[in-house]
Design a protein around this motif. Structure first.
Motif, PDB file in Angstrom:
ATOM      1  N   SER A  50     -76.175  14.522 -13.507  1.00  0.00           N
ATOM      2  CA  SER A  50     -77.424  13.746 -13.545  1.00  0.00           C
ATOM      3  C   SER A  50     -78.504  14.314 -12.639  1.00  0.00           C
ATOM      4  CB  SER A  50     -77.134  12.310 -13.122  1.00  0.00           C
ATOM      5  OG  SER A  50     -76.745  12.286 -11.760  1.00  0.00           O
ATOM      6  N   GLU A  87     -81.475  15.359 -10.842  1.00  0.00           N
ATOM      7  CA  GLU A  87     -82.886  15.493 -11.203  1.00  0.00           C
ATOM      8  C   GLU A  87     -83.440  16.813 -10.671  1.00  0.00           C
ATOM      9  OE1 GLU A  87     -84.931  11.751 -11.254  1.00  0.00           O
ATOM     10  OE2 GLU A  87     -86.704  12.670 -10.369  1.00  0.00           O
ATOM     11  N   ASP A  96     -78.845  13.202 -22.443  1.00  0.00           N
ATOM     12  CA  ASP A  96     -79.657  11.977 -22.308  1.00  0.00           C
ATOM     13  C   ASP A  96     -80.253  11.809 -20.906  1.00  0.00           C
ATOM     14  OD1 ASP A  96     -79.388  11.016 -24.904  1.00  0.00           O
ATOM     15  OD2 ASP A  96     -77.483  10.029 -24.470  1.00  0.00           O
ATOM     16  N   ILE A  97     -79.447  12.067 -19.886  1.00  0.00           N
ATOM     17  CA  ILE A  97     -79.940  11.803 -18.523  1.00  0.00           C
ATOM     18  C   ILE A  97     -81.036  12.807 -18.181  1.00  0.00           C
ATOM     19  CG2 ILE A  97     -79.333  11.510 -16.089  1.00  0.00           C
ATOM     20  CD1 ILE A  97     -76.470  10.960 -16.905  1.00  0.00           C
ATOM     21  N   ASN A 112     -84.781  11.967 -16.991  1.00  0.00           N
ATOM     22  CA  ASN A 112     -85.317  12.480 -15.731  1.00  0.00           C
ATOM     23  C   ASN A 112     -86.621  13.243 -15.979  1.00  0.00           C
ATOM     24  OD1 ASN A 112     -83.114  11.461 -14.388  1.00  0.00           O
ATOM     25  ND2 ASN A 112     -82.039  13.414 -14.237  1.00  0.00           N
ATOM     26  N   GLY A 114     -76.607   7.537  -9.034  1.00  0.00           N
ATOM     27  CA  GLY A 114     -77.192   8.849  -9.267  1.00  0.00           C
ATOM     28  C   GLY A 114     -76.094   9.870  -9.460  1.00  0.00           C
ATOM     29  N   ASP A 115     -75.325   9.678 -10.501  1.00  0.00           N
ATOM     30  CA  ASP A 115     -74.177  10.541 -10.765  1.00  0.00           C
ATOM     31  C   ASP A 115     -73.708  10.269 -12.188  1.00  0.00           C
ATOM     32  OD1 ASP A 115     -71.895  12.138  -9.024  1.00  0.00           O
ATOM     33  OD2 ASP A 115     -71.166  11.166 -10.838  1.00  0.00           O
ATOM     34  N   SER A 116     -73.554  11.328 -12.958  1.00  0.00           N
ATOM     35  CA  SER A 116     -73.282  11.130 -14.384  1.00  0.00           C
ATOM     36  C   SER A 116     -71.933  10.477 -14.669  1.00  0.00           C
ATOM     37  CB  SER A 116     -73.385  12.460 -15.120  1.00  0.00           C
ATOM     38  OG  SER A 116     -72.487  13.382 -14.564  1.00  0.00           O
ATOM     39  N   GLY A 165     -75.041   7.007 -15.474  1.00  0.00           N
ATOM     40  CA  GLY A 165     -75.633   7.843 -14.451  1.00  0.00           C
ATOM     41  C   GLY A 165     -77.145   7.897 -14.590  1.00  0.00           C
ATOM     42  N   ILE A 166     -77.830   8.036 -13.455  1.00  0.00           N
ATOM     43  CA  ILE A 166     -79.288   8.094 -13.460  1.00  0.00           C
ATOM     44  C   ILE A 166     -79.745   9.223 -12.537  1.00  0.00           C
ATOM     45  CG2 ILE A 166     -79.630   5.646 -14.013  1.00  0.00           C
ATOM     46  CD1 ILE A 166     -79.951   5.037 -11.064  1.00  0.00           C
ATOM     47  N   GLY A 167     -81.008   9.612 -12.684  1.00  0.00           N
ATOM     48  CA  GLY A 167     -81.576  10.637 -11.816  1.00  0.00           C
ATOM     49  C   GLY A 167     -82.199  10.009 -10.576  1.00  0.00           C
ATOM     50  N   ILE A 171     -69.325  11.080 -20.569  1.00  0.00           N
ATOM     51  CA  ILE A 171     -70.531  11.893 -20.403  1.00  0.00           C
ATOM     52  C   ILE A 171     -70.287  13.326 -20.888  1.00  0.00           C
ATOM     53  CG2 ILE A 171     -69.909  12.339 -17.966  1.00  0.00           C
ATOM     54  CD1 ILE A 171     -73.495  12.102 -19.230  1.00  0.00           C
ATOM     55  N   GLU A 172     -69.055  13.795 -20.821  1.00  0.00           N
ATOM     56  CA  GLU A 172     -68.747  15.156 -21.303  1.00  0.00           C
ATOM     57  C   GLU A 172     -68.866  15.242 -22.824  1.00  0.00           C
ATOM     58  OE1 GLU A 172     -69.168  16.679 -18.617  1.00  0.00           O
ATOM     59  OE2 GLU A 172     -68.097  15.176 -17.484  1.00  0.00           O
ATOM     60  N   ARG A 194     -74.012   8.148 -23.286  1.00  0.00           N
ATOM     61  CA  ARG A 194     -74.728   7.505 -22.185  1.00  0.00           C
ATOM     62  C   ARG A 194     -73.738   6.729 -21.324  1.00  0.00           C
ATOM     63  NH1 ARG A 194     -77.692   7.712 -18.936  1.00  0.00           N
ATOM     64  NH2 ARG A 194     -79.726   6.778 -18.636  1.00  0.00           N
TER      65      ARG A 194
END
Ligand code: SF4
Lengths: 195, 472
Positions: free
Chosen positions: A76, A78, A99-100, A104, B136-138, B152-154, B233-234, B238
């Motif tokens: 993820s 950024e 997607d992520i 971002n 913040g981690d996929s 996960g988010i940025g 995620i692999e 989402r």
């Protein structure tokens, strides 16, 4: 973030699929606590190969990255977006994105453009034939234009508007602070807290 | 359009993902993403410093410190002692400063609750059915094993959640992965998810929340379910999720943050409603028969490039799709492999057991079972996913089994999963790893990774070649 309406520049063709974010910016670069200086880490391992496309002087100054499918998969981080932007890219074109990564990008004003695989191939070939080919990425019209070609792409209205205005999401959400407070009053009583 | 969709919702049942999503919509407006409430926000040192900077710059606070928890995991050394790398040290210290300044609970190195972010949430009972969880981690997808939506988010989104406890997002489409039959003996959750990714590809789940269903999934332990959801995620998804059931409730009961007494009963009653209605329709359905599976291993540089261990390194020509063919060619070159080589003949230098995929107690037990009374022939790192896992393993005597076999027993952390700490491969070195990514350079520049289950990792350590336990 920077507003994005339309951008004209030259491109860099990246003929690889599954360009994961570990390749875009390897983990050792993620130790920085600042938001700048990531351009040096962009594709750090691949750039050691003198034949890698970013080392080809023909593509110097390119601002549009045209990649194989599944760009930005994996982590993820950024930092991948920061690295691309700080290196000078404004747009990444591919048939599919992680997607992520795509999320971002739109938070930072790096435009991810999805085009069909054949169109991406055609564009890569056109750039390889003429590295100085001018390409326009027009978010207003949702078009990519080069030579005599026009390719339309999709992007939802809301994200497009936010990018065109260069708006910060947090500011937009804070306008709805009352809704958030109202929601919080109705949350299920057993939900955990970390305290 | 809106009204038709609405009508359909009334007459059709809803999927688990739709139920959880709807429960968390703070605000919905035509032409905008939903504003989603976030029940739990997990933080670690790598993806948070710039988010805290952003808050400071704008003069903002953390809206709900009581729904936020931080740990140190990616950078921490797994040998006792301070962090030697000054850059890693700064990053960890930055997290400490930020946690203190914004009033957040932090589990620092050496703390009994420290560990990989996706291992500690479930252990504390903070991960519960029906919740929305982000980090913040996929691999946040791990937490979906309890029947919530976790993704996960940025860093920009981390800042958004810190400031507002919400996220604007469009609801992804829904996919069912129906796993029929039973996993044969010796075939694990890791083999199942590797087989699923090999089947649908690394982009197969893009734009979807996947719900894993079916007999084989129901029979998995919570640890196994977390392994499966972890690697969603692999496949590009989402998020991944599994409907909660007795196995879930059993795991949660009595954990420090699980509800108690009357609240527990209320919660369980609600949790039982968290299942896909019989008449609900998924946007996509994938079927897989578990009874046909054998141990899986990856041969390439993305998690979709995997095969049963009994097979051979594929030839790039065997791929019809030119993109897949080019990717295979490149992968074989990077991995230093020749088409046609039996996977069982591949020799490895290092074995890594750990990570948020396979660093839980059950994983360590299964590796120990194979190593008991045997000797390893390769460098073998056993890294518990958290200090609590470590303590439990030591109480069960697993550490003694590992040490007697010649393996290294380490402190908790991400370790060789991504090589941000000193645990890395040297260029050209090859590992069998229970982690989730075989990307180029993931475990150290030039390193070559084969993803495997803990059982295969342990058996491989014994022979020095990729090996299934049944072959010992
Ligand atoms: S163990 Fe690996 S995948 Fe999991 S959080 Fe740490 S680095 Fe990421």
């Amino acid at each position: 973030m920077d507003a994005f309406t339309t951008h004209t520049g030259t491109a860099v063709p990246l003929r690889r699929s599954n360009v994961d974010t570990d390749q875009i910016i390897p983990a050792v670069w993620l130790k920085q606590v600042s938001r700048t200086g990531f351009e040096k880490g962009l594709f750090a391992a691949w750039r050691e190969d003198p034949t890698f496309v970013l080392n080809d002087p023909a593509y110097e100054g390119g601002t549009i990255l045209v990649s194989g499918p599944d760009f930005g998969t994996g982590s993820s981080r950024e930092h991948a977006v920061w690295a691309l932007q700080q290196y000078g890219f404004r747009v990444v074109i591919a048939a599919r994105f992680g997607d992520i990564f795509r999320n971002n990008s739109t938070k930072m004003g790096l435009l991810p453009v999805v085009l069909p695989g054949e169109t991406v191939e055609a564009l890569q070939a056109a750039v390889e034939a003429d590295p100085k080919l001018e390409i326009t990425v027009d978010l207003v019209e949702r078009q990519v234009r080069w030579g005599g070609e026009v390719a339309s792409f999709e992007i939802d209205d809301y994200t497009r508007w936010r990018l065109m205005e260069g708006l910060d999401d947090i500011g937009l959400t804070l306008r709805h602070a009352d809704d958030v407070a109202a929601y919080e009053n109705g949350r299920q009583p057993w939900l955990p807290t970390t305290v | 359009m809106g009204s038709i969709a609405h009508k359909q919702e009334e007459i059709m049942g809803r999927t688990l993902a739709e139920k959880v999503w709807e429960q968390h919509v703070v605000r919905r407006a035509e032409g905008e993403p939903d504003l989603l409430y976030i029940d739990l926000h997990l933080i670690h040192e790598v993806t948070s410093p710039q988010a805290f900077d952003g808050l400071r710059l704008a003069g903002r606070k953390v809206r709900r410190p009581d729904l936020t928890i931080a740990t140190e995991d990616h950078n921490v050394p797994t040998l006792l002692g301070p962090i030697a790398d000054p850059v890693s040290k700064t990053q960890v210290e930055t997290l400490r400063k930020n946690a203190a300044e914004f009033g957040l609970r932090l589990h620092p190195m050496g703390d009994a609750g420290q560990g990989v972010v996706h291992i500690i949430g479930p252990q504390f009972g903070l991960t519960q059915p029906g919740m929305t969880i982000v980090c913040g981690d996929s691999h946040t997808s791990t937490h979906g094993a309890f029947g919530g939506i976790a993704f996960g988010i940025g860093t920009s989104e981390v800042e958004h959640v810190l400031a507002t406890q919400t996220l604007p997002a469009y609801r992804p489409k829904t996919m069912a992965i129906e796993v029929s039959g039973e996993l044969p003996v010796g075939v694990t959750a890791k083999d199942l998810i590797l087989a699923i990714i090999a089947k649908i590809g690394t982009g197969g789940g893009q734009g979807y929340i996947v719900e894993y269903r079916g007999e084989a999934v129901r029979k998995l332990s919570m640890e196994g379910r977390m392994t499966v959801c972890n690697m969603s995620i692999e496949a590009g998804a989402r998020a991944g999720m599994i409907a909660p059931d007795e196995t879930t409730f059993e795991y949660l009961k009595g954990r420090p943050h699980a509800p108690e007494g009357e609240a527990w009963d209320q919660a369980v009653e609600y949790w039982k409603s968290l299942r896909t209605d019989d008449d609900a329709v998924f946007d996509k359905v994938v079927e897989i028969d578990a009874s046909t599976l054998t141990p899986y291993v990856t041969w390439g540089t993305n998690p979709g490039q995997g095969l049963p261990l009994g097979e051979s390194v594929p030839s790039p020509e065997s791929f019809d799709d030119p993109v897949a063919r080019a990717a295979a060619e490149r992968a074989l070159e990077y991995m230093g492999l020749t088409a046609g080589t039996p996977l069982r003949d591949i020799e490895v230098d290092t074995v890594f057991v750990g990570s948020c995929t396979n660093g839980r107690i059950e994983d360590l037990r299964s590796a120990a079972e194979i190593l008991r009374g045997r000797q390893v022939r390769t460098r073998t790192l056993i890294v518990p996913g958290s200090m609590l896992v470590k303590r439990q393993a030591e109480e069960e005597g697993l550490d003694e089994v590992f040490k007697a076999a010649g393996a290294e027993w380490r402190q908790a952390g991400c370790s060789m999963c991504l090589g941000m700490n000193p645990d890395t491969l040297q260029p050209g070195e090859r590992s069998a790893s229970t982690s989730n990514r075989n990307f180029e350079g993931r475990q150290g520049k030039g390193g070559r990774t084969h993803l495997v289950s803990p059982q295969v990792a342990a058996a491989t350590a014994v022979t020095g070649r990729l090996t299934a336990p049944a072959d010992l």
